[in-house]
Design an enzyme around this catalytic site. Sequence first.
Site, short mmCIF file in Angstrom:
data_model
loop_
_atom_site.label_atom_id
_atom_site.label_comp_id
_atom_site.label_asym_id
_atom_site.label_seq_id
_atom_site.Cartn_x
_atom_site.Cartn_y
_atom_site.Cartn_z
N ASP A 1 -34.09 -56.76 -20.12
CA ASP A 1 -33.26 -56.14 -21.15
C ASP A 1 -31.81 -56.27 -20.68
OD1 ASP A 1 -35.61 -55.43 -22.35
OD2 ASP A 1 -35.41 -53.28 -22.03
N ASP B 1 -40.85 -52.37 -32.13
CA ASP B 1 -40.53 -51.18 -31.32
C ASP B 1 -41.13 -49.95 -31.99
OD1 ASP B 1 -38.82 -52.70 -29.57
OD2 ASP B 1 -37.28 -52.64 -31.10
O1 1PR Z 1 -33.22 -55.56 -33.12
O2 1PR Z 1 -33.39 -58.03 -33.31
O3 1PR Z 1 -31.34 -56.99 -32.39
O4 1PR Z 1 -33.46 -57.00 -31.12
C1 1PR Z 1 -33.17 -56.06 -30.13
C2 1PR Z 1 -34.24 -56.19 -29.09
O5 1PR Z 1 -33.88 -55.34 -28.01
C3 1PR Z 1 -35.60 -55.75 -29.57
O6 1PR Z 1 -36.55 -56.71 -29.14
C4 1PR Z 1 -35.86 -54.43 -28.87
O7 1PR Z 1 -37.21 -54.33 -28.45
C5 1PR Z 1 -34.96 -54.51 -27.66
N1 1PR Z 1 -34.38 -53.20 -27.29
C6 1PR Z 1 -33.41 -52.57 -27.98
N2 1PR Z 1 -33.09 -51.42 -27.31
C7 1PR Z 1 -33.85 -51.37 -26.22
C8 1PR Z 1 -33.81 -50.33 -25.22
O8 1PR Z 1 -34.59 -50.33 -24.26
N3 1PR Z 1 -32.91 -49.36 -25.35
N4 1PR Z 1 -35.54 -52.77 -25.26
C9 1PR Z 1 -34.66 -52.49 -26.20
C10 1PR Z 1 -36.81 -52.83 -25.56
C11 1PR Z 1 -38.72 -52.83 -24.33
C12 1PR Z 1 -39.07 -53.92 -23.46
C13 1PR Z 1 -39.33 -53.46 -22.08
C14 1PR Z 1 -40.78 -53.10 -22.05
C15 1PR Z 1 -41.38 -53.10 -20.69
N5 1PR Z 1 -37.47 -53.15 -24.88
O9 1PR Z 1 -38.08 -54.84 -23.44
O10 1PR Z 1 -39.00 -54.54 -21.31
O11 1PR Z 1 -40.96 -51.83 -22.64
O12 1PR Z 1 -40.77 -52.12 -19.90
P1 1PR Z 1 -41.56 -51.44 -18.71
O13 1PR Z 1 -42.46 -52.47 -18.11
O14 1PR Z 1 -40.48 -51.06 -17.73
O15 1PR Z 1 -42.28 -50.26 -19.28
P2 1PR Z 1 -32.81 -56.87 -32.57
#
Ligand code: 1PR
Length: 523
Positions: free
Chosen positions: A224, A379
């Site tokens: 991320d 999400d």
């Molecule tokens: O909405 O098309 O602009 O895309 C934004 C992207 O960013 C989406 O794919 C969304 O999932 C991601 N995102 C937005 N905010 C966050 C955040 O964390 N605040 N991350 C985010 C989301 C979750 C995974 C993470 C897993 C594994 N991500 O990326 O890597 O949950 O984590 P873990 O193994 O530590 O539990 P758009």
Amino acid sequence: MITLLDYGAGNVRSVVNAIEKLGETVFVAASGQDIVSAEKLIFPGVGSFGAMMGILRNKQFVEPLLAYLNSGRPFLGICLGMQALFEGSAESPDENGLCLLPGRVERFEIDLAVPHIGWNGIRVQQPTDLFHGLRGDEKFYFVHAYHVVADDPETVLAMTDYGYPFVSAVQRGNIQGTQFHPEKSGAYGLVVLENFIRQDRQATIPARQPQRTCLAKRIIACLDVRANDQGDLVVTKGDQYDVREAGSVRNLGKPVQLAGRYFEEGADEVTFLNITGFRDFPLADMPMIQVLKETSENVFVPLTIGGGIRDFTDKNGRTYTALEVAAEYFRSGADKISIGSDAVYIVEDYLKTGRKSGKSAIEQIAYVYGSQAVVISIDPRRVYVASPDQTSHPTIETAIPGPEGQRYCWYQCTVKGGREGRDVDAVTLARTCQELGAGEILLNCIDRDGTNVGFDIELINMVKKAVRIPVIASSGAGCEAHFAEVFEKTDAESALAAGIFHRREVPIRAVKAHLANRVEVRL
Ligand code: 1PR
């Protein structure tokens, strides 16, 4: 020097990077004459068969390409570049292929997820210089929904099994082709490319011959990425999507270095999510493009990029389409793009009208780059209800009751990095996106993200049962056993983790070693 036939679709940067890594120079053919006068020609094809043949015809590349192929000089077709050698494809029945080899290209008709995405083996059928130096039991990266059915068995160089055996490499004289992507197949893929480049290897059959090849479950490292408060681009990690600790954005490292580390440690894919992409337009501020370019110079496994892929109008009134944004990412080294928030809006529109517009980002990008290049990042978060009739969304009876003892829940989709819940559930979103042409689902879970308590098995089963395309299980991995659990209790094709890899709590190799006796993995 290697001449590369780039017809303008997909990720040729990876092929260029792989060839340059091997110390060879690359010349990109810009005209028919460039093709005819090439010494060694590589043709990497991505997208749909019809789009590819249409572009080749429009650019008047077909005649020069046939002249080159008939000249006896070395040719390597990759993926669609191999399929183009045949007579035609069920993907685009109105377009003829190059008709150099007898046979056609058919869609997988199997009871497994299609596209066939991931690392699978090959069974080599005849002596060849292309696989010189390999043992024979290596795995290579495939991503395709259609496969060659060759009429002449003498042209079949290798077979692979996915539901049934299919042709995974061809050879006739100096014309060779692979259905898999050597440029994305790590160290062994580079061996294949080097064999082609050098043209001085002995023709042999590798010593080991698997009886059947098997698609591996993929382990994906996710980064991320966002700017921290000092403006530096960092890899961060949230707890249930909250990436701040004591007011500051967590900084877990630099994107390019971390991706390089995961490649070395055996990640089957690397995913970058630009998590503030919903508010920062990626083409206005290009750091993610730079990250991709630099990463793809040294990382030879598939790269996915997400964040900010949507139509956008800048402050000067210039409009960019999602397709243009995606195209820039593909040109910079991405193999797949992932769409998050925009997918939810697209599905909302579709549910209102009940019609495909043909104009959504999902449809347009899938048409040009192929379904396999379009990942939908979901999400979702749990919404508990006392009984299924309290909601119109599909529910499950859960083993983990809600705060007031509720026994049922549905999974609500969110946008803008989990900041806003919408009236769409994860099952409807996944199914509708599949209908619109998406090729894979990245299934996050806000409740589990960063918790280390394991994947949400109930969510993964619910979504996986609703779609035919591959599903990446994401969020919550805390130890090796959680990966075994997700593959034993669900049919997910791959599992993604972030925090445990970034914090070096569990190495990727330890995950694979733990899985090795339970499920097929790439070691
Ligand atoms: O909405 O098309 O602009 O895309 C934004 C992207 O960013 C989406 O794919 C969304 O999932 C991601 N995102 C937005 N905010 C966050 C955040 O964390 N605040 N991350 C985010 C989301 C979750 C995974 C993470 C897993 C594994 N991500 O990326 O890597 O949950 O984590 P873990 O193994 O530590 O539990 P758009």
